[in-house]
Design an enzyme around this catalytic site. Structure first.
Site, PDB file in Angstrom:
ATOM      1  N   ASP A 161       6.344  10.166  -3.714  1.00  0.00           N
ATOM      2  CA  ASP A 161       5.729   9.986  -2.383  1.00  0.00           C
ATOM      3  C   ASP A 161       5.016   8.653  -2.291  1.00  0.00           C
ATOM      4  OD1 ASP A 161       3.502  12.007  -0.233  1.00  0.00           O
ATOM      5  OD2 ASP A 161       4.899  10.363   0.165  1.00  0.00           O
ATOM      6  N   ARG A 165       0.197   5.076   2.636  1.00  0.00           N
ATOM      7  CA  ARG A 165      -0.816   6.143   2.809  1.00  0.00           C
ATOM      8  C   ARG A 165      -1.310   6.670   1.457  1.00  0.00           C
ATOM      9  NH1 ARG A 165       4.120   8.063   4.324  1.00  0.00           N
ATOM     10  NH2 ARG A 165       5.049   9.370   2.714  1.00  0.00           N
ATOM     11  N   ASN A 166      -0.508   6.507   0.423  1.00  0.00           N
ATOM     12  CA  ASN A 166      -0.881   6.981  -0.914  1.00  0.00           C
ATOM     13  C   ASN A 166      -1.281   5.842  -1.843  1.00  0.00           C
ATOM     14  OD1 ASN A 166      -0.663   9.750  -0.496  1.00  0.00           O
ATOM     15  ND2 ASN A 166       1.554   9.698  -0.788  1.00  0.00           N
ATOM     16  N   ASP A 179      -3.980   8.822  -4.756  1.00  0.00           N
ATOM     17  CA  ASP A 179      -4.368   9.523  -3.526  1.00  0.00           C
ATOM     18  C   ASP A 179      -5.070  10.821  -3.885  1.00  0.00           C
ATOM     19  OD1 ASP A 179      -1.323  10.329  -4.119  1.00  0.00           O
ATOM     20  OD2 ASP A 179      -2.405  12.007  -3.248  1.00  0.00           O
TER      21      ASP A 179
HETATM   22  C1  LIG Z   1      -0.411   7.425  -8.927  1.00  0.00           C
HETATM   23  C2  LIG Z   1      -0.950   8.644  -9.645  1.00  0.00           C
HETATM   24  C3  LIG Z   1      -0.182   8.855 -10.937  1.00  0.00           C
HETATM   25  C4  LIG Z   1      -2.403   8.407 -10.012  1.00  0.00           C
HETATM   26  C5  LIG Z   1      -0.778   9.849  -8.759  1.00  0.00           C
HETATM   27  C6  LIG Z   1       0.457  10.465  -8.693  1.00  0.00           C
HETATM   28  C7  LIG Z   1       0.629  11.587  -7.899  1.00  0.00           C
HETATM   29  C8  LIG Z   1      -0.448  12.099  -7.179  1.00  0.00           C
HETATM   30  C9  LIG Z   1      -0.260  13.335  -6.394  1.00  0.00           C
HETATM   31  O1  LIG Z   1       0.627  14.116  -6.630  1.00  0.00           O
HETATM   32  N1  LIG Z   1      -1.133  13.551  -5.381  1.00  0.00           N
HETATM   33  C10 LIG Z   1      -1.183  14.768  -4.729  1.00  0.00           C
HETATM   34  C11 LIG Z   1      -0.268  15.278  -3.818  1.00  0.00           C
HETATM   35  C12 LIG Z   1      -0.781  16.504  -3.446  1.00  0.00           C
HETATM   36  C13 LIG Z   1      -0.196  17.416  -2.471  1.00  0.00           C
HETATM   37  C14 LIG Z   1      -1.055  18.111  -1.610  1.00  0.00           C
HETATM   38  C15 LIG Z   1      -0.507  18.999  -0.686  1.00  0.00           C
HETATM   39  C16 LIG Z   1       0.870  19.184  -0.626  1.00  0.00           C
HETATM   40  C17 LIG Z   1       1.706  18.487  -1.485  1.00  0.00           C
HETATM   41  C18 LIG Z   1       1.183  17.594  -2.402  1.00  0.00           C
HETATM   42  N2  LIG Z   1      -1.942  16.737  -4.103  1.00  0.00           N
HETATM   43  N3  LIG Z   1      -2.168  15.658  -4.903  1.00  0.00           N
HETATM   44  C19 LIG Z   1      -3.308  15.531  -5.737  1.00  0.00           C
HETATM   45  C20 LIG Z   1      -3.675  16.599  -6.566  1.00  0.00           C
HETATM   46  C21 LIG Z   1      -4.787  16.478  -7.389  1.00  0.00           C
HETATM   47  C22 LIG Z   1      -5.522  15.284  -7.414  1.00  0.00           C
HETATM   48  C23 LIG Z   1      -5.140  14.222  -6.574  1.00  0.00           C
HETATM   49  C24 LIG Z   1      -4.035  14.346  -5.738  1.00  0.00           C
HETATM   50  C25 LIG Z   1      -1.681  11.458  -7.217  1.00  0.00           C
HETATM   51  C26 LIG Z   1      -1.858  10.323  -8.022  1.00  0.00           C
END
Ligand SMILES: CC(C)(C)c1ccc(C(=O)Nc2cc(-c3ccccc3)nn2-c2ccccc2)cc1
Length: 306
Positions: A161, A165-166, A179
């Site tokens: 993703d 925005r991220n 994010d």
């Molecule tokens: C770039 C890094 C590795 C730091 C990274 C990669 C992936 C995510 C991520 O996957 N974010 C993310 C999506 C959703 C998400 C919410 C609702 C529906 C579908 C997806 N939650 N989080 C989330 C969970 C816990 C802490 C922070 C972010 C972040 C940083």
């Protein structure tokens, strides 16, 4: 909810509850909230550190909690200047907390939109909150995202993703990928609820992700190309003239986004190198960083008047 990858041996730093002071809410989502806060004794020689704290609602399921734990373990292993730093977690109360570095200017999509040059500004009625970003500054933003994604690719981490925005913006135009899982709430129009499955950011996905649901380092490169397009257009919506279902048709017919006005050919060539239909033909993040290394934004502005 997030998609952080496999669990790793890295232990997550446990932060005691009494060390965390929540100051004010900076984001609200379906799965929790994000606060601006202060954390004591986080860094040597510093009494407290300004942090962003993501809370996970206490009433969430056991499955979500396990997810949360795994995400935290994985996040703790990623250390790079263009990846948002994760300090640790606090699971002493029913609302678990993840403590991240605080990025003063928030998400990159909003930052780009509020730092557009005047001409394009008045269309959406938003008043500029700061100076417009110059072309060299846009390039500096693109280079930082490229370095962050090159690092993730080297860790064999597939983001799925990547978009402005991220990404988050700190002082001194510091840009990092990261994010708090709020994008689907704040930018819901960027996502498309495909039949029965979760909400997908189809405007940022290559054909193979939309039709075969395969996500790879190469599909992240495609998203990086769309992210570059967002930066160059100061945060325009890709394919804004089409609905989500029309966008899916467009991508199926191998249409690619047009060169934005004022975008130098060398940047648009980079984008096209990210949008090859065959994933194996796409640039790698390593090659993109090489190509960006000696590039500056040479294109004078008047050229886009022709
Ligand atoms: C770039 C890094 C590795 C730091 C990274 C990669 C992936 C995510 C991520 O996957 N974010 C993310 C999506 C959703 C998400 C919410 C609702 C529906 C579908 C997806 N939650 N989080 C989330 C969970 C816990 C802490 C922070 C972010 C972040 C940083």
């Amino acid at each position: 909810n997030g998609k952080m990858g496999c669990c790793s041996s890295a232990c997550v730093k446990r932060i005691p509850l009494e060390k965390i002071l929540l100051r004010r809410s900076i984001g609200e989502g379906a799965f929790g909230r994000v606060f601006l806060g202060e954390c004591m004794d986080l860094e040597r020689r510093k009494l407290f550190t300004i942090v962003a704290v993501k809370t996970l609602k206490g009433n969430c399921s056991e499955h979500l909690r396990r997810d949360f734990e795994r995400e935290a373990e994985f996040l703790a292993t990623l250390e790079h200047e263009n990846i948002v730093h994760f300090y640790g977690a606090c699971t002493e109360t029913s609302d678990w907390m993840m403590v991240f570095e605080y990025m003063e200017h928030g998400d990159l999509k909003n930052y780009l939109r509020s730092h557009k040059p005047d001409t394009a500004q008045c269309t959406d009625g938003l008043l500029p909150t700061g100076e417009a970003l110059t072309k060299p500054e846009l390039l500096k933003i693109i280079v930082q995202i490229a370095k962050g994604l090159r690092f993730l690719a080297a860790q064999r981490f597939v983001h799925r993703d990547l978009a402005t925005r991220n990404c988050l913006v700190g002082n001194g135009l510091k840009v990092k990928i990261g994010d708090f899982g709020m994008a689907r709430d704040i930018y819901s129009t960027d996502y498309y609820r495909v039949e029965g499955s979760s909400m997908l950011p189809v405007r940022w996905h290559p054909p193979e992700s939309i039709f075969y649901r395969t996500f790879t380092i190469e599909s992240d490169v495609w998203s990086f190309g769309v992210t570059m397009w967002e930066v160059v257009t100061y945060g325009l919506q890709p394919w804004s003239e089409f609905s989500n279902s029309e966008v899916v048709e467009h991508i199926k017919n191998c249409h690619i986004l047009p060169r934005p006005s004022g975008c130098p050919d060398f940047i648009y060539d980079l984008m096209k190198g990210c949008w090859k239909i065959n994933p194996q033909e796409r640039y790698t993040m390593k090659s993109i960083c090489e190509l960006l290394k000696d590039a500056e934004w040479k294109q004078p502005d008047y050229l886009d008047l022709v």
